[in-house]
Design a protein around this motif. Structure first.
Motif, PDB file in Angstrom:
ATOM      1  N   LYS A  26      10.556   9.521  -1.012  1.00  0.00           N
ATOM      2  CA  LYS A  26       9.872   9.294   0.258  1.00  0.00           C
ATOM      3  C   LYS A  26       8.731   8.321   0.010  1.00  0.00           C
ATOM      4  N   LYS A  27       8.288   7.679   1.082  1.00  0.00           N
ATOM      5  CA  LYS A  27       7.181   6.724   0.963  1.00  0.00           C
ATOM      6  C   LYS A  27       5.869   7.392   1.347  1.00  0.00           C
ATOM      7  N   TYR A  28       4.838   7.101   0.558  1.00  0.00           N
ATOM      8  CA  TYR A  28       3.491   7.612   0.783  1.00  0.00           C
ATOM      9  C   TYR A  28       2.509   6.458   0.646  1.00  0.00           C
ATOM     10  N   THR A  29       1.419   6.534   1.381  1.00  0.00           N
ATOM     11  CA  THR A  29       0.384   5.513   1.247  1.00  0.00           C
ATOM     12  C   THR A  29      -0.463   5.822   0.019  1.00  0.00           C
ATOM     13  N   GLU A  30      -1.181   4.829  -0.461  1.00  0.00           N
ATOM     14  CA  GLU A  30      -2.046   5.016  -1.630  1.00  0.00           C
ATOM     15  C   GLU A  30      -3.210   5.955  -1.338  1.00  0.00           C
ATOM     16  N   ALA A  31      -3.525   6.173  -0.052  1.00  0.00           N
ATOM     17  CA  ALA A  31      -4.617   7.062   0.330  1.00  0.00           C
ATOM     18  C   ALA A  31      -4.193   8.530   0.365  1.00  0.00           C
ATOM     19  N   THR A  69      -3.426  12.169  -0.815  1.00  0.00           N
ATOM     20  CA  THR A  69      -3.960  12.973  -1.919  1.00  0.00           C
ATOM     21  C   THR A  69      -2.836  13.731  -2.606  1.00  0.00           C
ATOM     22  N   VAL A  70      -3.102  14.151  -3.817  1.00  0.00           N
ATOM     23  CA  VAL A  70      -2.136  14.920  -4.595  1.00  0.00           C
ATOM     24  C   VAL A  70      -1.853  16.249  -3.899  1.00  0.00           C
ATOM     25  N   SER A  71      -2.866  16.862  -3.289  1.00  0.00           N
ATOM     26  CA  SER A  71      -2.641  18.129  -2.586  1.00  0.00           C
ATOM     27  C   SER A  71      -1.692  17.932  -1.405  1.00  0.00           C
ATOM     28  N   THR A  72      -1.750  16.788  -0.742  1.00  0.00           N
ATOM     29  CA  THR A  72      -0.813  16.487   0.346  1.00  0.00           C
ATOM     30  C   THR A  72       0.607  16.348  -0.193  1.00  0.00           C
ATOM     31  N   LEU A  73       0.753  15.728  -1.360  1.00  0.00           N
ATOM     32  CA  LEU A  73       2.070  15.627  -1.998  1.00  0.00           C
ATOM     33  C   LEU A  73       2.626  17.011  -2.304  1.00  0.00           C
ATOM     34  N   LYS A  94      -7.529  13.966  -6.017  1.00  0.00           N
ATOM     35  CA  LYS A  94      -7.366  12.528  -6.268  1.00  0.00           C
ATOM     36  C   LYS A  94      -6.340  11.930  -5.316  1.00  0.00           C
ATOM     37  N   THR A  95      -6.499  10.641  -5.009  1.00  0.00           N
ATOM     38  CA  THR A  95      -5.516   9.926  -4.193  1.00  0.00           C
ATOM     39  C   THR A  95      -4.495   9.264  -5.106  1.00  0.00           C
ATOM     40  N   LEU A  96      -3.405   8.810  -4.521  1.00  0.00           N
ATOM     41  CA  LEU A  96      -2.393   8.106  -5.317  1.00  0.00           C
ATOM     42  C   LEU A  96      -2.956   6.833  -5.934  1.00  0.00           C
ATOM     43  N   ALA A  97      -3.840   6.170  -5.220  1.00  0.00           N
ATOM     44  CA  ALA A  97      -4.458   4.950  -5.755  1.00  0.00           C
ATOM     45  C   ALA A  97      -5.261   5.263  -7.017  1.00  0.00           C
ATOM     46  N   GLU A  98      -5.940   6.415  -7.039  1.00  0.00           N
ATOM     47  CA  GLU A  98      -6.741   6.799  -8.206  1.00  0.00           C
ATOM     48  C   GLU A  98      -5.865   7.254  -9.371  1.00  0.00           C
ATOM     49  N   CYS A  99      -4.690   7.794  -9.071  1.00  0.00           N
ATOM     50  CA  CYS A  99      -3.791   8.319 -10.106  1.00  0.00           C
ATOM     51  C   CYS A  99      -2.796   7.290 -10.601  1.00  0.00           C
ATOM     52  N   ARG A 100      -2.703   6.190  -9.922  1.00  0.00           N
ATOM     53  CA  ARG A 100      -1.667   5.198 -10.209  1.00  0.00           C
ATOM     54  C   ARG A 100      -1.829   4.627 -11.611  1.00  0.00           C
ATOM     55  N   SER A 101      -0.709   4.493 -12.285  1.00  0.00           N
ATOM     56  CA  SER A 101      -0.731   3.924 -13.629  1.00  0.00           C
ATOM     57  C   SER A 101       0.093   2.640 -13.631  1.00  0.00           C
ATOM     58  N   ASP A 134       0.808  -1.208   0.000  1.00  0.00           N
ATOM     59  CA  ASP A 134       0.000   0.000   0.000  1.00  0.00           C
ATOM     60  C   ASP A 134       0.845   1.264   0.000  1.00  0.00           C
ATOM     61  N   GLN A 135       2.164   1.135   0.066  1.00  0.00           N
ATOM     62  CA  GLN A 135       3.030   2.304   0.075  1.00  0.00           C
ATOM     63  C   GLN A 135       3.775   2.426  -1.248  1.00  0.00           C
ATOM     64  N   LEU A 136       3.869   3.661  -1.708  1.00  0.00           N
ATOM     65  CA  LEU A 136       4.596   3.949  -2.941  1.00  0.00           C
ATOM     66  C   LEU A 136       5.792   4.824  -2.601  1.00  0.00           C
ATOM     67  N   GLU A 137       6.908   4.535  -3.219  1.00  0.00           N
ATOM     68  CA  GLU A 137       8.097   5.366  -3.032  1.00  0.00           C
ATOM     69  C   GLU A 137       8.152   6.351  -4.202  1.00  0.00           C
ATOM     70  N   ILE A 138       8.110   7.653  -3.874  1.00  0.00           N
ATOM     71  CA  ILE A 138       8.001   8.683  -4.908  1.00  0.00           C
ATOM     72  C   ILE A 138       9.147   9.670  -4.793  1.00  0.00           C
ATOM     73  N   ARG A 139       9.692  10.020  -5.950  1.00  0.00           N
ATOM     74  CA  ARG A 139      10.708  11.067  -6.067  1.00  0.00           C
ATOM     75  C   ARG A 139      10.094  12.166  -6.937  1.00  0.00           C
ATOM     76  N   PHE A 140      10.340  13.423  -6.571  1.00  0.00           N
ATOM     77  CA  PHE A 140       9.806  14.555  -7.316  1.00  0.00           C
ATOM     78  C   PHE A 140      10.940  15.235  -8.074  1.00  0.00           C
ATOM     79  N   ARG A 141      10.842  15.267  -9.392  1.00  0.00           N
ATOM     80  CA  ARG A 141      11.857  15.892 -10.242  1.00  0.00           C
ATOM     81  C   ARG A 141      11.468  17.351 -10.460  1.00  0.00           C
TER      82      ARG A 141
END
Length: 118
Positions: free
Chosen positions: A23-28, A30-34, A69-76, A6-13
Motif C-alpha cells: 500500500k502507499k503511505y505518505t512520508e508524514a 507515523t509508525v503507529s499509524t502503520l 517517528k514518521t516514515l521520513a524520519e525512519c527512511r533509510s 512523497d509517497q512510499l509503497e510498503i509491504r509488511f512481511r
C-alpha cells in the motif's frame, strides 16, 4: 510530481511469510499509524495475532521503528533501491504476569533431574 516522491509503497512481511500490502503511505505517516493499518488487515486465520499496536514491532533495514517517528524520519537509503519497501512485522508473545514468570522459572529449576549416571 513531488506528491509521487512523497509517497512510499510498503509491504509488511508477517512472521509466517505472508504479506499485507503493498500500500502507499505518505512520508508524514507515523509508525503507529502503520501498525494500526496492520492490525486492521491482520489475517483472521492466523493464530496468536496481535491485540494492540504495542504487540507489534516493525523492522526496516535492521532497525526497530519507534511509534512516534514518521516514515521520513525512519527512511533509510535502502528504501530508495526498489519501488516497494518490505518491513518485517514481529509479534510479541503474550506475556505472563510478573509473579508467575518468576514462579515458573523457580519451579522449572526445582524439577530438574539431578541423577548422575556412572
Amino acid at each position: 510530481m513531488s506528491v509521487v516522491q512523497d509517497q512510499l509503497e510498503i509491504r509488511f512481511r508477517l512472521p509466517n511469510g505472508s504479506d499485507i500490502g503493498p500500500k502507499k503511505y505518505t512520508e508524514a505517516t507515523t509508525v503507529s499509524t502503520l501498525k494500526e493499518s496492520i492490525l486492521a488487515e491482520w489475517p483472521k486465520e492466523l493464530e496468536s495475532g496481535p491485540k494492540t499496536i504495542n504487540d507489534l514491532k516493525l523492522i526496516n533495514a535492521g532497525k526497530i521503528l519507534e511509534n512516534n517517528k514518521t516514515l521520513a524520519e525512519c527512511r533509510s537509503p535502502i528504501c530508495d533501491l526498489s519501488g516497494i519497501t518490505t518491513m518485517h512485522v514481529v509479534v510479541k508473545p503474550p506475556s505472563l504476569e510478573r509473579g508467575t514468570e518468576k514462579d515458573a522459572a523457580k519451579n522449572s529449576k526445582g524439577n530438574r533431574c539431578r541423577c548422575t549416571i556412572l
